[in-house]
Design an enzyme around this catalytic site. Structure first.
Site, PDB file in Angstrom:
ATOM      1  N   GLU B  14       0.838  -1.282  -0.140  1.00 39.74           N
ATOM      2  CA  GLU B  14      -0.087  -0.108  -0.014  1.00 39.74           C
ATOM      3  C   GLU B  14       0.859   1.341  -0.104  1.00 39.74           C
ATOM      4  OE1 GLU B  14      -3.052  -0.648  -0.523  1.00 39.74           O
ATOM      5  OE2 GLU B  14      -2.963  -2.727  -0.054  1.00 39.74           O
ATOM      6  N   CYS B  61      -4.511   4.349  12.877  1.00 36.19           N
ATOM      7  CA  CYS B  61      -2.913   4.379  12.970  1.00 36.19           C
ATOM      8  C   CYS B  61      -2.554   3.554  14.050  1.00 36.19           C
ATOM      9  CB  CYS B  61      -2.762   6.064  13.472  1.00 36.19           C
ATOM     10  SG  CYS B  61      -0.934   6.279  13.568  1.00 36.19           S
ATOM     11  N   CYS B  64      -0.441   7.137  16.472  1.00 40.48           N
ATOM     12  CA  CYS B  64      -1.293   8.025  17.434  1.00 40.48           C
ATOM     13  C   CYS B  64      -2.628   7.427  17.334  1.00 40.48           C
ATOM     14  CB  CYS B  64      -1.546   9.157  16.852  1.00 40.48           C
ATOM     15  SG  CYS B  64       0.109   9.931  16.033  1.00 40.48           S
ATOM     16  N   HIS B  68      -6.898   9.903  18.438  1.00 39.42           N
ATOM     17  CA  HIS B  68      -8.100   9.650  17.503  1.00 39.42           C
ATOM     18  C   HIS B  68      -9.218   9.231  18.704  1.00 39.42           C
ATOM     19  CE1 HIS B  68      -6.524  10.566  13.792  1.00 39.42           C
ATOM     20  NE2 HIS B  68      -5.541   9.626  14.143  1.00 39.42           N
ATOM     21  N   ARG B 478       1.231  15.637  15.990  1.00 40.90           N
ATOM     22  CA  ARG B 478       1.577  16.394  14.755  1.00 40.90           C
ATOM     23  C   ARG B 478       0.656  17.615  14.468  1.00 40.90           C
ATOM     24  NH1 ARG B 478       2.602  11.560  15.451  1.00 40.90           N
ATOM     25  NH2 ARG B 478       4.535  10.657  15.029  1.00 40.90           N
ATOM     26  N   SER B 501      -1.477  15.119   9.508  1.00 34.67           N
ATOM     27  CA  SER B 501      -0.641  14.944   8.336  1.00 34.67           C
ATOM     28  C   SER B 501      -1.553  15.302   7.045  1.00 34.67           C
ATOM     29  CB  SER B 501      -0.047  13.559   8.333  1.00 34.67           C
ATOM     30  OG  SER B 501       0.851  13.475   9.314  1.00 34.67           O
ATOM     31  N   CYS B 545       3.441  11.231   9.180  1.00 33.29           N
ATOM     32  CA  CYS B 545       2.747   9.921   9.832  1.00 33.29           C
ATOM     33  C   CYS B 545       1.627   9.641   9.000  1.00 33.29           C
ATOM     34  CB  CYS B 545       2.488  10.099  11.437  1.00 33.29           C
ATOM     35  SG  CYS B 545       1.976   8.750  12.205  1.00 33.29           S
ATOM     36  N   CYS B 548      -0.837   3.304   9.134  1.00 31.22           N
ATOM     37  CA  CYS B 548      -0.426   1.942   8.920  1.00 31.22           C
ATOM     38  C   CYS B 548      -0.398   1.159   7.774  1.00 31.22           C
ATOM     39  CB  CYS B 548      -0.438   1.082  10.113  1.00 31.22           C
ATOM     40  SG  CYS B 548       0.742   1.123  11.539  1.00 31.22           S
TER      41      CYS B 548
END
Lengths: 109, 567
Positions: B14, B61, B64, B68, B478, B501, B545, B548
């Site tokens: 990905e 993620c 982080c 969230h 971030r 991000s 960031c 994942c």
């Protein structure tokens, strides 16, 4: 596990093979993987003494839930490799008289 | 057109972040930032119970997660008008502070210091000189000659064994590396120490959150940390003091190691205070609320436009219309169906992938805008807002970093130098030091409130019929994170997360305005197009960031270089 071979085939690697090629520059905290984790713990003096990576060649790699049929059918063989390694290290696994069926959470209704 | 360079993490499926730059005459002349992964959790949330949303959104993620969870419960509380007990606010705040300190330490030492530090050079250092230099900058007790000798010996044994271990991924001997061997040795010593202190900060998150990553202790309406000073299984004095000891240790490291290290690196690479500014419109949201409603905060938020601190406009409540009404996202250059520019409550997330095309669509990341303008978010935004607003702690540490760096560089440095690649690193250290004080302050507020006999942690509420709209924001490590929820008859009708991000890494918008990553790269020097260390320096300074992906391990093949240069 990226390797030439058929999906579902096992590949076993030891520490030196895993770290043989140097890690690459990374952009994000998500980038570091197994190799970086191993090398970082080694430099900090807390790395594992024994490393065996039991890998399976994937059938397909895309965004979805679950294992491809080839990888799913390789699970018992992968578990057997882990058991063999524990045996070799002198900490044999106790085997259930009647093995439990494979029951991944993502396959439950 | 000059050389085109692509930096793309090819070893992950990905992919995450892909950066394309054109280099002309040793400088970057144009750039594109592309998120290479689709995030579809918003679609999964539709129709679900809003009380469960935070559990799902944490899975955006693996780094982080906490942020969230926090933004999600705040969004639902905002939609329903729920005020949470002050204990819950303080417990969340201690988690927020501890998570931020862990994250900032890891980012500087473990993810970006190697862009500036030449590890091989540390082998040539004189440990006595390295120790003397460190002790002139800081009272930290772990800067002794013996400590430096031990680290150097460890490094030597690694090299003698034919490898540099984790440090093999740097661009050693690159012409853009220029610290003295002693500073390099000091940096390696602190790299190792930082591993310990980031862990201590993260332990605090685990104690209060039950585990980390992915904390378990939140609830819409409060937290699930039962408080009972007479019960081993609840939040009691023993656990509170375990937390305080950890926070004290982490504060020492941040104030005595991280802050002076950043000042020293900044001074020795002073020319990087002139590169990488990019978008100088800044957006930060207030955080560390001091009341149940979210109208008083210990960290300031607001906007600064065009790099001019006098344009400061504060955001000072969880209900702030200035924030609520100005956020939009554009998909003009993102792989989604359509060509719109919408408010998050009205958005959808319908993927439509069409290959990388720099002229048309080239990213999975949408382009958020504030009043139609691109905004830079992150510690620098919050530090500049705090500096402009006269925030005492931020100002104290900002002046300290600027004075220390100025003394080493033999130059007078004002806050103007912070609009730069190194300024973002400095701001992160300043914010981290600010948190090192605020974490202990909010721990104290929590302990004092419990001491008064208030053990309340949850405010009960009900879902009214009909539609409610809410937004929750959080100043994450971030930068500005906001979650937007539309609830209809107790179920989620729409959900959008506008993440830090996304603000920084987003592509161009419908007017062709570049996002902050893209704008910051233009004008960067590139000494060697095969090793674009300078591009990594500027991108790393944002602490990128992107969510994942599964890691596939390639042991047999030589890992292909992730840097591609096209003539």
């Amino acid at each position: 596990m990226t390797s030439a071979g058929t999906p579902g085939e096992l590949r076993l690697y030891r520490r030196d093979e895993i770290v043989r090629t140097p890690p690459q520059p990374r952009l994000s905290p998500h980038d570091p993987g197994l190799k970086e984790a191993l090398l970082t713990t080694e430099f900090a003096g807390t790395g594992p003494r024994e490393v065996l990576l039991v890998g399976v060649i994937p059938g397909e790699v895309r965004t979805s839930v679950g294992l491809s049929p080839a990888v799913r059918s390789a699970v018992p063989a992968a578990v057997a490799e882990v058991v063999r390694e524990l045996d070799r290290l002198g900490v044999p696994a106790r085997v259930r008289a009647v093995p439990l069926p494979l029951d991944p959470w993502w396959e439950r209704a | 057109m000059g050389k085109r360079i692509t930096v793309d993490p090819i070893t992950r499926i990905e992919g995450h972040l892909r950066i394309d730059v054109e280099v002309d005459g040793g400088k970057v002349s144009n750039s594109w930032s592309s998120g290479q992964m689709f995030r579809g959790i918003e679609e999964i949330l539709k129709g679900r119970d809003p009380r469960d949303a935070w559990i799902f959104t944490q899975r955006f993620c693996g780094v982080c997660t906490t942020v969230h969870a926090i933004a999600s419960v705040r969004a639902v509380e905002n939609a329903l008008g729920v005020e949470i007990p002050i204990n819950a606010q303080y417990i969340r705040n201690v988690i927020i502070a501890a998570h931020a300190m862990h994250d900032h330490i890891v980012h500087f030492y473990h993810l970006s210091a190697l862009d500036w530090v030449d590890v091989v050079s540390a082998l040539k250092a004189d440990p006595a000189k390295a120790s003397a230099l460190a002790e002139s900058l800081s009272p930290w007790p772990r800067n002794s000659k013996r400590e430096m000798e031990a680290v150097q010996a460890k490094l030597k044994s690694f090299v003698a064994g034919g490898q540099l271990g984790i440090f093999t991924n740097g661009y050693w001997g690159h012409p853009a590396m220029r610290l003295s061997p002693e500073v390099n040795l000091l940096a390696v010593a602190h790299y190792l120490q930082a591993l310990e202190y980031q862990q201590k900060a993260n332990k605090v998150v685990a104690i209060l959150g039950s585990k980390t990553p992915n904390i378990q202790n939140l609830a819409v309406g409060g937290v699930a940390n039962a408080i009972n000073l007479d019960n081993q299984a609840a939040l009691n004095m023993e656990k509170l003091y375990m937390i305080k000891d950890l926070l004290d240790e982490v504060a020492g490291f941040i104030q005595q190691v991280y802050l002076p290290d950043v000042a020293a690196v900044g001074a020795m690479y002073a020319e990087w205070l002139g590169y990488g500014a990019g978008v100088t419109n800044y957006l930060a949201v207030p955080d560390m609320p001091l009341d149940s409603k979210g109208t008083q905060f210990d960290l300031p938020g607001g906007t600064i436009m065009g790099g001019d601190l006098s344009t400061l406009k504060l955001i000072d409540s969880f209900q702030e219309p200035y924030f609520r009404d100005n956020v939009t996202e554009s998909i003009a250059h993102a792989w989604y169906d359509g060509d719109w520019d919408k408010h998050p409550w009205d958005e959808d997330t319908v993927p439509k992938y069409t290959d990388f095309d720099a002229e048309k669509k080239y990213s999975w990341v949408k382009a958020p805008r504030f009043g139609g303008k691109p905004m830079q978010v992150g510690p620098l935004a919050q530090v500049l807002v705090g500096y402009a607003a006269g925030h005492p702690i931020i100002k104290k540490y900002a002046d300290q970093v600027l004075t220390t760096a100025g003394a080493i560089a033999k130059a007078k440095l004002g806050p103007g130098v912070l609009h730069s690649t190194l300024g973002r690193h400095a701001a992160r250290a300043i914010r981290c030091a600010t948190f090192s004080e605020l974490a202990l302050k909010h721990w104290g507020l929590l302990a004092a409130n419990i001491g008064k006999g208030d053990h309340t942690i949850f405010t009960p509420f009900t879902f009214p019929a009909g539609e409610q709209r809410g937004f929750g924001f959080h100043e994450a490590p971030r930068g500005v994170l906001s979650h937007w929820v539309v609830i209809r008859d107790g179920k989620i009708a729409n959900y959008q997360a506008v993440v830090p991000s996304t603000w920084n890494a987003g592509p161009r918008d419908e007017k062709g305005q570049k996002g902050p990553y893209e704008a910051s790269l233009v004008g960067n020097p590139v000494a060697d197009a095969e090793k674009p260390l300078e591009v990594l320096r500027t991108i790393h300074s944002f602490d990128p960031c992107l969510a994942c992906a599964i890691h596939t391990v390639d042991v047999e093949g030589n890992e292909l270089s992730r840097v591609k240069t096209l003539a």
